[in-house]
Design an enzyme around this catalytic site. Sequence first.
Site, mmCIF file in Angstrom:
data_model
loop_
_atom_site.group_PDB
_atom_site.id
_atom_site.type_symbol
_atom_site.label_atom_id
_atom_site.label_comp_id
_atom_site.label_asym_id
_atom_site.label_seq_id
_atom_site.Cartn_x
_atom_site.Cartn_y
_atom_site.Cartn_z
ATOM 1 N N GLY A 228 7.965 12.289 6.429
ATOM 2 C CA GLY A 228 7.072 12.896 7.643
ATOM 3 C C GLY A 228 8.286 13.013 8.741
ATOM 4 O O GLY A 228 9.639 12.564 8.073
ATOM 5 N N GLY A 229 8.450 12.915 10.356
ATOM 6 C CA GLY A 229 9.039 13.403 10.657
ATOM 7 C C GLY A 229 10.002 12.211 11.363
ATOM 8 O O GLY A 229 10.834 12.353 11.522
ATOM 9 N N THR B 35 10.285 7.681 5.493
ATOM 10 C CA THR B 35 10.462 8.037 4.486
ATOM 11 C C THR B 35 8.723 6.541 4.540
ATOM 12 O O THR B 35 9.174 5.472 5.030
ATOM 13 C CB THR B 35 11.175 7.152 3.266
ATOM 14 O OG1 THR B 35 12.166 8.635 3.432
ATOM 15 C CG2 THR B 35 11.021 7.605 1.796
ATOM 16 N N VAL B 36 8.248 6.966 3.427
ATOM 17 C CA VAL B 36 6.697 5.804 2.952
ATOM 18 C C VAL B 36 7.203 6.114 1.490
ATOM 19 O O VAL B 36 7.191 6.855 0.230
ATOM 20 C CB VAL B 36 5.561 6.715 3.154
ATOM 21 C CG1 VAL B 36 4.728 5.042 2.310
ATOM 22 C CG2 VAL B 36 5.571 6.534 4.546
ATOM 23 N N LYS C 40 6.571 1.485 5.189
ATOM 24 C CA LYS C 40 7.082 3.421 5.732
ATOM 25 C C LYS C 40 8.387 2.609 6.607
ATOM 26 O O LYS C 40 8.437 1.454 7.581
ATOM 27 C CB LYS C 40 5.905 3.352 7.747
ATOM 28 C CG LYS C 40 6.471 4.508 7.618
ATOM 29 C CD LYS C 40 5.165 4.834 8.844
ATOM 30 C CE LYS C 40 5.405 6.186 10.236
ATOM 31 N NZ LYS C 40 4.184 6.667 10.421
ATOM 32 N N ASP D 92 -3.185 11.745 18.392
ATOM 33 C CA ASP D 92 -2.421 12.529 17.021
ATOM 34 C C ASP D 92 -4.168 12.551 15.981
ATOM 35 O O ASP D 92 -3.257 12.305 14.628
ATOM 36 C CB ASP D 92 -1.980 11.662 17.039
ATOM 37 C CG ASP D 92 -0.794 13.493 15.640
ATOM 38 O OD1 ASP D 92 -1.300 14.386 16.117
ATOM 39 O OD2 ASP D 92 -0.374 13.475 15.095
#
Length: 719
Positions: free
Chosen positions: A27-28, A31-32, A46, A140
């Site tokens: 994601g922004g 990395t996971v 994460k 969010d």
Amino acid sequence: MSLVLPLLPDDPERLGAYALVGRLGGGGMGTVFLARTPGGRLAAVKTVRSDLRDRPEFRERLLLEAEAVRALGAAHTAEFLGADADAASPWLATGYVIGPSLAEAVAAGGPLPEEAVRALGSALAGTLAALHRAGLVHRDLKPSNVLITARGPKLIDFGLAQAPGSPRLTATGQVAGTPAYMSPEQARGGRHGPQGDVFALGAVLVFASSGHGPYDGRPGRDAPGPLGDGADPDLAGVPEGLRDTLVPCLAPAPDDRPSLDRLPAWWGPFDADEFADLLPHALLADLSRRIGEITSLGAVPLRDPSARRTLSRHGLSRRTVIAGAAAALTGAGASALWLTGALPGSGGRTARPGPGRSAAGRPPGTAPKPLWSVPVPLETAPPLATDQVLVHGSDDLRGMSTADGRILWRTPVTALELALSAGRLAGLSLDDAGASMAGYADPRTGRLAADSAGRSVLGDLSSFSSLLTADAECLYIQAFYASDDQYTEPWLLAYDLRARRLRWRHRIEGGFWMPGNSLTVSAVVSGGRLICSDQARIFTVDVRDGRLLWARRVRTEKQAASPTESGGAHPPVASDRHAFDVNDVITAVDLTTGAIAWTLEPDDPVGLLSAPVCVDGTVYVAARSFRAYEERTGKKLWTHDPGPYFGRIAIPDPFRGELYAGVGEGGQAVVAVDVGRRRTSWTLSAGAVNMPHGPTALTHRGNRLYLQSFERLAAVSLG
């Protein structure tokens, strides 16, 4: 698309103690990765992107996310395993289970039925309420941050979580969040408080019930935030039965929105056992497909068999669904990775091994290998285990390495009491001046953290105060104050570990007093209740505010007055439906009403009943033989009697289809019972662990079983 992608050449092999297996998404922020813990469990780890690691605000976000996950616990999000925001490559590790995001579920199978949306709303309202009690707001909440499992939704991605009124982690003028689900105040760049999460919840439920958000945009316009064009929310497709409750959540003014505690009354209580029955066929098929892919990769199978059973009730066999389901992940990113519930890989119950092999790859009937066996001082209570340290108490309290049994630290038992809080050590201690302190404990040293609460928060506690138990949020303390000269009725305190404050305190009233003016109380936590027992009764209080819910007398005056006949020195056992008091008989008390549901007596005059273990609606008891009873009625279901004398059963952590019972004769130490097949899986000899008379206590943690005799402690690998 596969759920797990190969590691890239530049990816690390390890982060902290976690061995990386593959990539789950990104994601922004970073990395996971899919990873394995030292104990063999699957984890999601994460990380923060390399170009963001030198910006303190992103390390702070990771730390806040870790605090949010830890505060909520596995009931609402992924289980917290560990984090290091100060590492060269900052990381956060959680337990790994799997299921689609709400965005994926609706894209694949269309809007959810009204009853499923009501259950979804009630569950998420409870999750947000727990987050707000921890002093955080999500900021969010959107469909891609809600994960669907067979036992309910899980809230994820707390990278924007923040304490109300705390300094912003975004640049001046920058709005954090997702425009279509922002509250009006957040869209204007203002403060997003708890009522902002209520607005986002209403918007998410509009999406779940209609397939679109309330402010996704209209023909000829861009997709604005809620105040982009001043229009009313778009409720097309939302069932009439939901509109009257969703519109108030979307009120422009925060004060006009309902409080979270009102919403379950509108939508009905959430029942995890019934959630899968409300889901559409396509979503259940997708859940089963994901299960099949993870198990085919050699991952840990189902944690909770109810997930597989609920799929079967809908006529979805595992083989048929995996072969026929064509839906693939679309834009999963990191969101599909942070889930919990009754699905694969969280370190919970596994599916049965294939023919000819045990769950750990051993030949059938072969006992696991002991790791170590060391002498210890005389002690009868079971040890306390985390992944790193085993805590054993006698004249002093010892922290021992789980790897080899080495003593890492020791301290007088009168100076420190410890309990487990979401897998972490937390405790009550006395400082050098004799004042009580409470907080998290360092497993490497046994010392409480420097920011632990002292007299200014706890009050002037007497040294007679004691730690009862802990849950993911609080320590529960039986407290006497120095000003209580007579030490009459003690106090019950709830100390919030994350907020470092007292959540509540109340007197313990109506207890049975032993000669010498003493009161022995022990406790466990289950279902949002602190379940306490003294010499004569069981009573429960609400963990949120300390209200007494009910009290039930379970022992006679004679039993209460006799230390040898009273069960008050032993903690009650609890499931999500009953509290079990253990004395000469086992008494099951309904957790909701306090009514006695049933009692269980020995089958013969000299028989003894051990503390029960309750799993999946079945109560297991060691009483010479190994016995199973229906939890609802107390009716005996079956008996397994391979010969040795069963004395105790380890509380499963996690349950993998086997229960481990200590034995005290026949040259044996442990018998593993396969409860599905109702037979012995393997036996461990007493000689293998140097315990000729068997163990007095068992502790199960992850892939380890710890055996304690009067003067020896041993570890056995179950992996």
